[in-house]
Design a protein around this motif. Structure first.
Motif, PDB file in Angstrom:
ATOM      1  N   LEU A  49       0.804  -1.225   0.000  1.00  0.00           N
ATOM      2  CA  LEU A  49       0.000   0.000   0.000  1.00  0.00           C
ATOM      3  C   LEU A  49       0.837   1.275   0.000  1.00  0.00           C
ATOM      4  O   LEU A  49       0.437   2.271  -0.604  1.00  0.00           O
ATOM      5  CB  LEU A  49      -0.973  -0.012   1.182  1.00  0.00           C
ATOM      6  CG  LEU A  49      -2.062  -1.087   1.098  1.00  0.00           C
ATOM      7  CD1 LEU A  49      -2.891  -1.098   2.371  1.00  0.00           C
ATOM      8  CD2 LEU A  49      -2.944  -0.870  -0.118  1.00  0.00           C
ATOM      9  N   SER A  50       1.979   1.264   0.664  1.00  0.00           N
ATOM     10  CA  SER A  50       2.789   2.482   0.670  1.00  0.00           C
ATOM     11  C   SER A  50       3.421   2.732  -0.698  1.00  0.00           C
ATOM     12  O   SER A  50       3.625   3.881  -1.089  1.00  0.00           O
ATOM     13  CB  SER A  50       3.858   2.437   1.757  1.00  0.00           C
ATOM     14  OG  SER A  50       4.789   1.416   1.498  1.00  0.00           O
ATOM     15  N   ARG A  51       3.710   1.680  -1.420  1.00  0.00           N
ATOM     16  CA  ARG A  51       4.232   1.875  -2.777  1.00  0.00           C
ATOM     17  C   ARG A  51       3.167   2.446  -3.701  1.00  0.00           C
ATOM     18  O   ARG A  51       3.467   3.248  -4.571  1.00  0.00           O
ATOM     19  CB  ARG A  51       4.747   0.558  -3.353  1.00  0.00           C
ATOM     20  CG  ARG A  51       6.078   0.171  -2.800  1.00  0.00           C
ATOM     21  CD  ARG A  51       6.631  -1.039  -3.493  1.00  0.00           C
ATOM     22  NE  ARG A  51       7.907  -1.414  -2.898  1.00  0.00           N
ATOM     23  CZ  ARG A  51       8.483  -2.567  -3.057  1.00  0.00           C
ATOM     24  NH1 ARG A  51       7.909  -3.498  -3.807  1.00  0.00           N
ATOM     25  NH2 ARG A  51       9.630  -2.819  -2.477  1.00  0.00           N
ATOM     26  N   GLN A  52       1.930   2.032  -3.510  1.00  0.00           N
ATOM     27  CA  GLN A  52       0.850   2.503  -4.370  1.00  0.00           C
ATOM     28  C   GLN A  52       0.331   3.873  -3.964  1.00  0.00           C
ATOM     29  O   GLN A  52       0.035   4.698  -4.823  1.00  0.00           O
ATOM     30  CB  GLN A  52      -0.313   1.522  -4.373  1.00  0.00           C
ATOM     31  CG  GLN A  52      -0.116   0.350  -5.285  1.00  0.00           C
ATOM     32  CD  GLN A  52      -1.386  -0.457  -5.413  1.00  0.00           C
ATOM     33  OE1 GLN A  52      -2.045  -0.746  -4.411  1.00  0.00           O
ATOM     34  NE2 GLN A  52      -1.730  -0.820  -6.631  1.00  0.00           N
ATOM     35  N   PHE A  53       0.183   4.113  -2.660  1.00  0.00           N
ATOM     36  CA  PHE A  53      -0.511   5.311  -2.193  1.00  0.00           C
ATOM     37  C   PHE A  53       0.317   6.199  -1.272  1.00  0.00           C
ATOM     38  O   PHE A  53      -0.201   7.176  -0.719  1.00  0.00           O
ATOM     39  CB  PHE A  53      -1.802   4.919  -1.473  1.00  0.00           C
ATOM     40  CG  PHE A  53      -2.724   4.089  -2.317  1.00  0.00           C
ATOM     41  CD1 PHE A  53      -3.411   4.650  -3.379  1.00  0.00           C
ATOM     42  CD2 PHE A  53      -2.886   2.739  -2.062  1.00  0.00           C
ATOM     43  CE1 PHE A  53      -4.255   3.881  -4.159  1.00  0.00           C
ATOM     44  CE2 PHE A  53      -3.719   1.961  -2.832  1.00  0.00           C
ATOM     45  CZ  PHE A  53      -4.415   2.539  -3.895  1.00  0.00           C
ATOM     46  N   GLY A  54       1.562   5.874  -1.044  1.00  0.00           N
ATOM     47  CA  GLY A  54       2.429   6.696  -0.205  1.00  0.00           C
ATOM     48  C   GLY A  54       2.041   6.619   1.265  1.00  0.00           C
ATOM     49  O   GLY A  54       1.726   5.556   1.788  1.00  0.00           O
ATOM     50  N   VAL A  55       2.027   7.775   1.905  1.00  0.00           N
ATOM     51  CA  VAL A  55       1.743   7.846   3.345  1.00  0.00           C
ATOM     52  C   VAL A  55       0.317   7.404   3.655  1.00  0.00           C
ATOM     53  O   VAL A  55       0.069   6.746   4.674  1.00  0.00           O
ATOM     54  CB  VAL A  55       2.005   9.273   3.874  1.00  0.00           C
ATOM     55  CG1 VAL A  55       1.598   9.411   5.314  1.00  0.00           C
ATOM     56  CG2 VAL A  55       3.455   9.633   3.702  1.00  0.00           C
ATOM     57  N   VAL A  56      -0.616   7.719   2.782  1.00  0.00           N
ATOM     58  CA  VAL A  56      -2.007   7.304   2.990  1.00  0.00           C
ATOM     59  C   VAL A  56      -2.102   5.777   2.948  1.00  0.00           C
ATOM     60  O   VAL A  56      -2.818   5.167   3.744  1.00  0.00           O
ATOM     61  CB  VAL A  56      -2.946   7.955   1.953  1.00  0.00           C
ATOM     62  CG1 VAL A  56      -4.359   7.430   2.086  1.00  0.00           C
ATOM     63  CG2 VAL A  56      -2.925   9.464   2.092  1.00  0.00           C
ATOM     64  N   GLY A  57      -1.376   5.153   2.054  1.00  0.00           N
ATOM     65  CA  GLY A  57      -1.341   3.700   2.000  1.00  0.00           C
ATOM     66  C   GLY A  57      -0.756   3.104   3.267  1.00  0.00           C
ATOM     67  O   GLY A  57      -1.213   2.057   3.746  1.00  0.00           O
TER      68      GLY A  57
END
Length: 86
Positions: A49-57
């Motif tokens: 998720l962090s790779r896809q959405f950054g901090v929100v992920g």
């Protein structure tokens, strides 16, 4: 960004309120198992998720992790109730 963080904190609170009851009636290996599952869920979901959405992920990964912990704790409590009622 606030919804996943709020959700994570709420779910974590529920999970950690169950922990003393599990420790009271079950061996500590159940908590170790739950924490191992939590760590695996966190690593996998945080990487994806962090790779896809950054901090929100990353915030969503935290919420998913706490949901996993709560579900493991609830299954342990349910198992305990099932063995007591038979």
């Amino acid at each position: 960004m606030i919804p996943p963080i709020s959700l994570s904190v709420g779910i974590a609170t529920g999970a950690y309120l169950l922990q003393p009851f599990i420790l009271r009636f079950r061996p500590s290996r159940y908590i170790i198992f739950a924490n191992a599952i939590q760590a695996i869920i966190f690593v996998v979901s945080a990487l994806v998720l962090s790779r896809q959405f950054g901090v929100v992920g990353f915030a969503w990964a935290s919420a998913i992790t706490h949901l996993g912990l709560l579900l493991v704790f609830l299954s342990i409590v349910h198992e305990r109730r099932a063995t007591n009622s038979s």
